[in-house]
Design a protein around this motif. Structure first.
Motif, mmCIF file in Angstrom:
data_model
loop_
_atom_site.group_PDB
_atom_site.id
_atom_site.type_symbol
_atom_site.label_atom_id
_atom_site.label_comp_id
_atom_site.label_asym_id
_atom_site.label_seq_id
_atom_site.Cartn_x
_atom_site.Cartn_y
_atom_site.Cartn_z
ATOM 1 N N TYR A 1 0.838 -1.203 0.000
ATOM 2 C CA TYR A 1 0.000 0.000 0.000
ATOM 3 C C TYR A 1 0.873 1.254 0.000
ATOM 4 N N TRP A 2 1.900 1.268 0.860
ATOM 5 C CA TRP A 2 2.731 2.462 0.989
ATOM 6 C C TRP A 2 3.536 2.717 -0.272
ATOM 7 N N LEU A 3 4.024 1.653 -0.922
ATOM 8 C CA LEU A 3 4.767 1.829 -2.165
ATOM 9 C C LEU A 3 3.869 2.375 -3.264
ATOM 10 N N LYS A 4 2.638 1.894 -3.322
ATOM 11 C CA LYS A 4 1.692 2.410 -4.323
ATOM 12 C C LYS A 4 1.368 3.869 -4.051
ATOM 13 N N LEU A 5 1.165 4.202 -2.778
ATOM 14 C CA LEU A 5 0.918 5.601 -2.409
ATOM 15 C C LEU A 5 2.076 6.487 -2.847
ATOM 16 N N LEU A 6 3.296 6.034 -2.612
ATOM 17 C CA LEU A 6 4.478 6.808 -2.968
ATOM 18 C C LEU A 6 4.564 6.977 -4.474
ATOM 19 N N TRP A 7 4.375 5.895 -5.215
ATOM 20 C CA TRP A 7 4.465 5.987 -6.672
ATOM 21 C C TRP A 7 3.402 6.925 -7.243
ATOM 22 N N ASP A 8 2.207 6.851 -6.716
ATOM 23 C CA ASP A 8 1.116 7.666 -7.246
ATOM 24 C C ASP A 8 1.277 9.159 -6.940
ATOM 25 N N ASN A 9 2.071 9.499 -5.922
ATOM 26 C CA ASN A 9 2.035 10.884 -5.434
ATOM 27 C C ASN A 9 3.380 11.573 -5.245
ATOM 28 N N PHE A 10 4.491 10.921 -5.544
ATOM 29 C CA PHE A 10 5.784 11.536 -5.205
ATOM 30 C C PHE A 10 6.019 12.854 -5.931
ATOM 31 N N ASP A 11 5.400 13.046 -7.093
ATOM 32 C CA ASP A 11 5.581 14.309 -7.818
ATOM 33 C C ASP A 11 4.260 15.066 -7.976
ATOM 34 N N GLU A 12 3.297 14.747 -7.105
ATOM 35 C CA GLU A 12 1.976 15.373 -7.181
ATOM 36 C C GLU A 12 1.908 16.595 -6.281
ATOM 37 N N LEU B 1 2.730 11.361 5.573
ATOM 38 C CA LEU B 1 2.420 11.998 4.292
ATOM 39 C C LEU B 1 0.984 11.688 3.876
ATOM 40 N N GLU B 2 0.561 10.451 4.040
ATOM 41 C CA GLU B 2 -0.811 10.093 3.701
ATOM 42 C C GLU B 2 -1.813 10.875 4.549
ATOM 43 N N GLN B 3 -1.449 11.187 5.783
ATOM 44 C CA GLN B 3 -2.363 11.861 6.703
ATOM 45 C C GLN B 3 -2.552 13.346 6.401
ATOM 46 N N PHE B 4 -1.823 13.878 5.415
ATOM 47 C CA PHE B 4 -1.998 15.275 5.044
ATOM 48 C C PHE B 4 -3.437 15.539 4.606
ATOM 49 N N ARG B 5 -4.046 14.562 3.924
ATOM 50 C CA ARG B 5 -5.437 14.723 3.483
ATOM 51 C C ARG B 5 -6.370 14.879 4.673
ATOM 52 N N SER B 6 -6.138 14.072 5.690
ATOM 53 C CA SER B 6 -6.982 14.162 6.894
ATOM 54 C C SER B 6 -6.729 15.462 7.644
ATOM 55 N N ALA B 7 -5.466 15.902 7.648
ATOM 56 C CA ALA B 7 -5.135 17.154 8.352
ATOM 57 C C ALA B 7 -5.886 18.323 7.732
ATOM 58 N N ILE B 8 -5.970 18.359 6.406
ATOM 59 C CA ILE B 8 -6.692 19.440 5.733
ATOM 60 C C ILE B 8 -8.169 19.404 6.109
ATOM 61 N N CYS C 1 11.836 11.677 -0.461
ATOM 62 C CA CYS C 1 12.278 13.082 -0.320
ATOM 63 C C CYS C 1 11.417 14.006 -1.177
ATOM 64 N N MET C 2 11.165 13.603 -2.427
ATOM 65 C CA MET C 2 10.347 14.434 -3.316
ATOM 66 C C MET C 2 8.932 14.603 -2.759
ATOM 67 N N PHE C 3 8.357 13.492 -2.327
ATOM 68 C CA PHE C 3 6.985 13.511 -1.781
ATOM 69 C C PHE C 3 6.926 14.416 -0.548
ATOM 70 N N THR C 4 7.903 14.266 0.342
ATOM 71 C CA THR C 4 7.929 15.076 1.564
ATOM 72 C C THR C 4 8.066 16.556 1.239
ATOM 73 N N ALA C 5 8.935 16.883 0.272
ATOM 74 C CA ALA C 5 9.128 18.284 -0.104
ATOM 75 C C ALA C 5 7.827 18.888 -0.621
ATOM 76 N N HIS C 6 7.115 18.155 -1.471
ATOM 77 C CA HIS C 6 5.853 18.671 -2.018
ATOM 78 C C HIS C 6 4.841 18.925 -0.900
ATOM 79 N N VAL C 7 4.745 18.003 0.046
ATOM 80 C CA VAL C 7 3.745 18.148 1.104
ATOM 81 C C VAL C 7 4.133 19.271 2.068
ATOM 82 N N LEU C 8 5.413 19.371 2.420
ATOM 83 C CA LEU C 8 5.834 20.474 3.290
ATOM 84 C C LEU C 8 5.540 21.820 2.635
ATOM 85 N N LYS C 9 5.872 21.929 1.357
ATOM 86 C CA LYS C 9 5.599 23.178 0.642
ATOM 87 C C LYS C 9 4.107 23.460 0.604
#
Length: 630
Positions: free
Chosen positions: A93-104, A553-560, A608-616
């Motif tokens: 699940y986590w690998l799929k989440l990462l692949w789907d969203n690392f540059d989103e 990172l997945e919990q960003f949706r819930s945080a919003i 790293c890419m996914f984290t950067a996008h979410v922090l920004k």
């Protein structure tokens, strides 16, 4: 759909399949698993025994067996502790989440419509929710003085909440109501007439809002002197306050303004124009904007019309002196004045007119007022009056009440000129950011122009984050030095983490197209013929900190969604800080560019890419910019 929602849906279906009972997914309690237990998410089973007719432990075991058996792509294993089913989410699940969203870049935002790309949009499986139209009114300055520190919390709260509600799938209208008329405005006008000698912002070199604010302070200085003289001559205090010549002059000016006296109106327009130029400059600097701007001078007459309608309906009553009131004693309050005996309106009369104008203009489902808690009574009364007048916007009125801001030196008082101007405070924050950054000793690679931009980014980021990291309902003390601690619960700490990730990505090496294809196959659980196998590098299960980052990172949706539901930007501030802390722990323990093998290097680069996008994205919701280098 968030992971917690997925777990609830899967559990609800399991309950139906196992026990023959239907239960709404939203009624199931799912929380993150406590650190002392194994697992990622915990389903509480105590309330489910009425369906299973078994103990909480046995109920949990049955559900665990079913969920891991039927949803092996989601759950790898489970354990039961009393009435708590602790579920471990599979690495797949986590690998799929990462692949789907690392540059989103838009990860976490609810879509207003279905993704058009049909593929890796970062929003797969997320159904658009119907947007609500919401108006948020914030800033609402008086045109007799410049913006101050209290306005900063107001503006940042309003702007951040607007961005959060938009990210949660709503249509948001950012509005500013300018208090451009009334006795307070006339005070500055009278003082200018008496003491300015024709001076202007241009002739003095003083910013327009500061220039007019100086005369508001001057009015109150002279007013105090006159009251003191009258009381010294034997007049009682209340009478002296009414009879002070400068106050009577201001009241006379207000009457002339309402009678459209051309001389008074011309002075009013001129002085307001000076203030607006000053406000606009401050707003641009702060990164604050509005979709709609309303002026009380355009709505107060409509407020008077509503008072007339209220009299005709019998909702309001007129006293012998001609003043108009509403009786709210049945609501546990008191009588409230709506129109003075001389026919002039009061603040709440203007707000009645503005409420109707805003609703007719935008037909919003909710109207949020961002105003300090000292106005709690005012907005309670406003809501009650609108309801009794049967105004259509009454049902959606909400007062976002926030606590006042103090400095370590204590409270501020605008009448005494002790308020900290917003412009001066911003200058101080930028200077503090410059000093702290230079103390780190890493500025030699920047040009002077780059340093100026960096100091402003850090200074404004520190100020916004410090004001937004606290629950809006709480009063707070702003400490400029503490707000720019690069190692604390601050904006600069998160900005520094983002810049650190950018440095990692610049150093690389970034994943090649072939390596990305190998990772895609791994994420899709297709391990046949991938390059990683050919080179001797293989996929390893996620390390605890790798997984911890992906969970957050997945919990960003819930945080919003939580921040939007609670109307609390501090939820996003706390989320961003926790994510930055976890990333720094991850980076301290695991090498990225020199990982154990290529598969791990690619995995960590994508994290790293996914984290950067979410922090920004999180900081942008708070109106905070991120620097590529620090």
């Amino acid at each position: 759909m968030t992971l917690i929602q997925e777990i609830r849906e899967a559990a609800a279906k399991a309950i139906t399949a196992l026990f023959g009972q239907a239960i709404p997914a939203v009624d199931l309690t799912v929380n993150t698993t406590k650190p002392e237990f194994e697992g990622d998410y915990t389903l509480v089973t105590f309330s489910l025994t009425r369906f299973s007719r078994k103990s909480p432990e046995e109920t949990g075991r049955q559900l665990g067996d079913y969920l891991t058996g039927q949803h092996g792509d989601l759950f790898s294993h489970y354990n039961v502790v009393k009435g708590f089913l602790n579920l471990t989410v599979s690495d797949d699940y986590w690998l799929k989440l990462l692949w789907d969203n690392f540059d989103e870049e838009r990860f976490g935002r609810k879509p207003s419509e279905a993704p058009a790309d049909g593929g890796r949009s970062g929003q797969e499986g997320v159904s658009p929710s119907p947007a609500r139209r919401i108006m948020i009114e914030y800033s609402s300055p008086n045109t007799n003085k410049p913006l101050h520190l209290g306005h900063l919390r107001n503006n940042f709260l309003g702007y951040a909440l607007a961005e959060i509600l938009k990210a949660d799938g709503n249509e948001v209208i950012k509005a500013n109501l300018v208090n451009d008329r009334g006795i307070h405005i006339c005070k500055s006008m009278v003082a200018w007439e008496m003491f300015a000698g024709g001076a202007t912002p241009a002739s003095t070199g003083i910013k327009g809002d500061h220039f007019v604010g100086d005369y508001y302070v001057k009015f109150n200085e002279v007013y105090k002197e006159q009251v003191a003289e009258l009381t010294a001559g034997g007049m009682d205090g209340d009478t002296a306050e009414k009879e002070a010549p400068i106050m009577k002059a201001a009241q006379e000016m207000l009457r002339k303004w309402e009678q459209h006296d051309p001389v008074v109106r011309e002075l009013w327009e001129t002085m307001n124009s000076w203030v607006y130029e000053g406000f606009d400059e401050t707003y641009r600097r702060l990164g604050i904007d509005f979709d709609k701007v309303y002026y009380e001078s355009n709505t107060y007459l409509l407020g008077k019309e509503l008072v007339t309608e209220g009299l005709q309906k019998g909702v309001l009553h007129k006293k012998e002196d001609g003043s108009v009131w509403i009786d709210l004693t049945g609501e546990g309050l008191d009588e409230k004045l709506l129109l003075r005996a001389d026919g002039t309106s009061v603040y709440i009369t203007q707000d009645l007119g503005t409420a109707r104008v805003k609703y007719e203009d935008c037909h919003m489902e909710q109207s949020i007022y961002v105003v300090a808690d000292e106005q709690n009574y005012h907005f309670r009364v406003l809501e009650l009056i609108l309801r009794q007048l049967q105004e259509p916007g009454a049902e959606g009125l909400y007062h976002l009440s926030y606590g006042m801001v103090e400095l370590p030196t204590g409270k501020m008082k605008s009448r005494e000129g002790t308020v900290v101007d917003a412009d001066d405070f911003v200058d101080e924050m930028i200077q503090t950011a410059a000093r702290h950054t230079r103390e780190l000793g890493k500025v030699s690679d920047f040009t002077e122009e780059e340093l100026e931009r960096l100091y402003e980014t850090i200074g404004l980021g520190a100020m916004k984050f410090y004001l937004l990291r606290v629950d809006p309902k709480k009063k707070m003390v702003f400490n400029p030095e503490a707000s720019i601690d690069f190692h604390g619960f601050t904006g600069p700490f998160i900005q520094y983490t983002y810049a650190r990730i950018q440095s990692i990505l610049r150093r690389g090496p970034l994943p090649t197209a072939e390596e990305l294809e190998d990772f895609r196959k791994t994420a899709d659980n297709d391990l046949t013929g991938i390059t990683a196998d050919k080179t001797g590098d293989s996929y390893y299960p996620l390390e605890p900190l790798e997984k911890a980052l992906l969970i957050q990172l997945e919990q960003f949706r819930s945080a919003i969604s939580t921040a939007a539901a609670e109307m609390d930007p501090s939820v996003i501030a706390n989320y961003a800080y926790t994510l930055a802390k976890t990333f720094n722990s991850f980076y301290a323990e695991h090498s990225v560019s020199k990982a154990e093998n290529n598969a791990k290097r690619v995995l960590r680069m994508l994290i790293c890419m996914f984290t950067a996008h979410v922090l920004k994205a999180a900081l942008m919701l708070l109106g905070i910019r991120v620097p590529a280098r620090m």
